[in-house]
Design a protein around this motif. Structure first.
Motif, PDB file in Angstrom:
ATOM      1  N   UNK A  36       2.424  12.224  -7.409  1.00  0.00           N
ATOM      2  CA  UNK A  36       2.920  13.031  -6.293  1.00  0.00           C
ATOM      3  C   UNK A  36       3.864  12.222  -5.405  1.00  0.00           C
ATOM      4  N   UNK A  37       3.490  10.986  -5.101  1.00  0.00           N
ATOM      5  CA  UNK A  37       4.350  10.146  -4.276  1.00  0.00           C
ATOM      6  C   UNK A  37       5.672   9.833  -4.975  1.00  0.00           C
ATOM      7  N   UNK A  38       5.595   9.546  -6.266  1.00  0.00           N
ATOM      8  CA  UNK A  38       6.808   9.211  -7.015  1.00  0.00           C
ATOM      9  C   UNK A  38       7.769  10.395  -7.035  1.00  0.00           C
ATOM     10  N   UNK A  39       7.261  11.588  -7.342  1.00  0.00           N
ATOM     11  CA  UNK A  39       8.124  12.762  -7.405  1.00  0.00           C
ATOM     12  C   UNK A  39       8.695  13.106  -6.033  1.00  0.00           C
ATOM     13  N   UNK A  40       7.872  12.976  -5.007  1.00  0.00           N
ATOM     14  CA  UNK A  40       8.353  13.272  -3.654  1.00  0.00           C
ATOM     15  C   UNK A  40       9.439  12.294  -3.231  1.00  0.00           C
ATOM     16  N   UNK A  90       0.835  -1.189   0.000  1.00  0.00           N
ATOM     17  CA  UNK A  90       0.000   0.000   0.000  1.00  0.00           C
ATOM     18  C   UNK A  90       0.878   1.251   0.000  1.00  0.00           C
ATOM     19  N   UNK A  91       0.312   2.342  -0.503  1.00  0.00           N
ATOM     20  CA  UNK A  91       1.077   3.589  -0.550  1.00  0.00           C
ATOM     21  C   UNK A  91       1.540   4.017   0.832  1.00  0.00           C
ATOM     22  N   UNK A  92       0.765   3.679   1.839  1.00  0.00           N
ATOM     23  CA  UNK A  92       1.121   4.064   3.212  1.00  0.00           C
ATOM     24  C   UNK A  92       2.302   3.275   3.761  1.00  0.00           C
ATOM     25  N   UNK A  93       2.696   2.187   3.074  1.00  0.00           N
ATOM     26  CA  UNK A  93       3.781   1.336   3.574  1.00  0.00           C
ATOM     27  C   UNK A  93       5.155   1.890   3.170  1.00  0.00           C
ATOM     28  N   UNK A  94       5.433   3.123   3.559  1.00  0.00           N
ATOM     29  CA  UNK A  94       6.680   3.771   3.140  1.00  0.00           C
ATOM     30  C   UNK A  94       7.916   3.043   3.656  1.00  0.00           C
TER      31      UNK A  94
END
Length: 556
Positions: free
Chosen positions: A465-469, A436-440
């Motif tokens: 947004x997540x990819x660029x960040x 999941x996206x939250x699983x950083x």
């Protein structure tokens, strides 16, 4: 006479240099060194001669020396049992300082001629270099030939071209005249290039020549003596390189110690001591962020530091007009050299609702299953799998794969493949894990090797947004986006440009995000944590020298 030989070398290679300089300006396709391992190009006996030459290197000292080091083991199985003469830092530096003045005082043209002759001879020996690269890095033979030979040589030539471009902007002598009332002030001015000091090139275990040649040849072309410190697991490719360089230098009447090899061991490393030595004026490093971070803390600011480090290269899936092509292309990118490329993708950001394709929507799980199936199809034939995957360079990568299995839902498990002719080869196919996206904690750091994450995002905008960040925070060398929506592509270009990473779009055919072309692609940007410099641009060479001026009243 040495001067005549040096003039002849520059004349011999002048056309190649001019073509390279023009290609660097235009960014058009150019390659000076044929990438096809063909007997018609390199000689019908080139492969057999290289095999015999490689065998002759095994199980003996590479060169004489009182203290020998070396414990290279081929990821394909056998120990090389080659040893290399090793010196302490004080001796290496003293030899470089003694050799440096003659090289610094040479003309840019003479230095360029020597550099291009070195590259020419390295190209001639590309089959031998392929064996050396294959049996230290674990690359498949074809990849070892191309990446370790002609492609690396192009990178070296590119650095020389950029150096000559910058040096060409500096006039040797000028008459300066300034009107001052009834008289004119006239000065004769001369400008001299002053090298920064000794260049230190710290090699890596996976691409010792491709990553090592830019710094090596940028240093040489700008007048700096160089100490080459190879990775202990991959000494041979750079040892062959240094041997060739020293031979050409000697023939041209320069001290051989303009270039030296500094092999070491994992237990007694030399890199940190060399990097901090006051005589070292420039440091080039390729490797992990641990030592890269040490260099940035202890070296950056005191001397130019050029690094290529780790990154978490992202892929954003929005939509596609060729779903099968997308899957095949990504499968190859994930599999090539078992994911051990600085350009290999790791994080695949996918909307939870899936993506639109030419045949309708594909749900998240359908994307996952199709990608896993594409990897399986690519690697179904053992001979092809061996060539694509190569072997795993470092056994620690296998531990990393095992740990990554527990980070999410395994979509495709990693396994071994048969390597025909190499029963002891260390192999691993791609592991694909859905998270999941939250699983950083799972996907938010580099996990070097054949490990990829399918990251379920709320929608494509969150994916972008997540990819660029992640690029801005952790660094990346490549990024890839798939979309049929021009507005989304434009947003992606802006987002990744601001993050300082090279972007590829809609790759479905025979071009892959892993590839970086000399003279055209700016490899690494220096604009995010994946590295401090670009290979290659003007800044990569221009800070390797100073300019000293002398002026006097002009003679009447």
């Amino acid at each position: 006479m040495a001067g005549d030989f040096r003039d002849a070398l520059f004349a011999k290679h002048r056309a190649t240099l001019e073509q390279a300089m023009q290609a660097a300006r235009s960014r058009a396709y150019f390659s000076a060194y044929p990438e096809a391992p063909s007997g018609r190009i390199y000689g019908e006996t080139a492969k057999a001669d290289a095999d015999a030459g490689f065998a002759a290197l095994l199980a003996k000292p590479f060169a004489p020396g009182a203290r020998q080091v070396g414990a290279e083991v081929s990821p394909w199985g056998p120990a090389l049992r080659i040893t290399y003469p090793s010196e302490d830092v004080a001796t290496l530096v003293a030899r470089a300082e003694e050799a440096a003045p003659a090289w610094a005082e040479a003309s840019p043209e003479h230095r360029a001629g020597v550099c291009l002759e070195i590259l020419h001879r390295l190209n001639r020996d590309s089959f031998l270099m392929a064996q050396a690269v294959m049996h230290t890095t674990g690359q498949g033979w074809a990849m070892a030939f191309q990446a370790g030979g002609p492609h690396a040589q192009d990178r070296g030539l590119e650095a020389v071209a950029y150096a000559m471009e910058e040096l060409g902007k500096i006039p040797g002598a000028v008459r300066w005249s300034k009107p001052a009332g009834k008289e004119t002030l006239n000065l004769d001015k001369t400008f001299r290039v002053i090298p920064r000091g000794i260049g230190l090139v710290i090699g890596c275990a996976t691409f010792p020549t491709w990553n090592g040649y830019p710094g090596l040849f940028a240093d040489l072309a700008t007048g700096n003596a160089v100490i080459v410190k190879p990775h202990p697991a991959a000494i041979l490719p750079l040892a062959l390189t240094v041997r060739t360089a020293r031979a050409v230098l000697a023939e041209a009447g320069f001290p051989e110690d303009v270039v030296q090899l500094a092999p070491d061991t994992a237990d007694a490393p030399l890199a940190a001591e060399l990097a901090r030595h006051p005589a070292i004026g420039i440091v080039d490093f390729t490797g992990g962020p641990a030592f890269g971070g040490w260099l940035r803390t202890h070296v950056a600011g005191a001397k130019p530091l050029h690094t290529e480090e780790a990154g978490i290269n992202p892929v954003v899936l929005h939509s596609t007009a060729d779903f099968a092509g997308l899957c095949r292309n990504l499968a190859f990118s994930l599999s090539l050299y078992s994911g051990q490329m600085c350009t290999a993708p790791q994080n695949l950001f996918v909307p939870s609702g899936g993506i639109m394709t030419e045949s309708g929507p594909k749900a998240f799980d359908e994307v996952a299953q199709a990608l896993a199936a594409a990897v399986d199809a690519l690697l179904a034939d053992p001979a092809r799998a061996a060539g694509v995957l190569g072997t795993v360079q470092n056994p620690a990568t296998l531990d990393r794969i095992a740990a990554a299995r527990g980070l999410g839902r395994v979509v495709r498990d990693s396994g071994t493949v048969e390597m025909p002719g190499f029963a002891q080869a260390r192999s691993a196919t791609p592991l694909i894990v859905a998270v999941e996206a939250a699983d950083r904690a799972a996907w938010g750091e580099e996990r070097f090797g054949p490990i990829a994450f399918l990251i379920r995002c709320k929608d494509a905008d969150e994916a972008l947004a997540l990819a660029a960040a992640s690029v801005r925070e952790k660094g990346a060398i490549t990024a890839l986006v798939h979309s049929t929506d021009e507005a989304f592509l434009q947003r992606a270009e802006t987002a990744f440009a601001r993050a300082g990473v090279a972007l590829s779009e809609n790759l479905c055919g025979g071009l892959f995000v892993n590839q970086s072309a000399a003279f055209s692609d700016y490899h690494v940007s220096g604009a995010n944590p994946a590295g401090t410099s670009c290979l290659t641009d003007a800044a990569f060479v221009a800070n390797r020298f100073h300019i000293a001026m002398a002026r006097r009243p002009a003679a009447a």
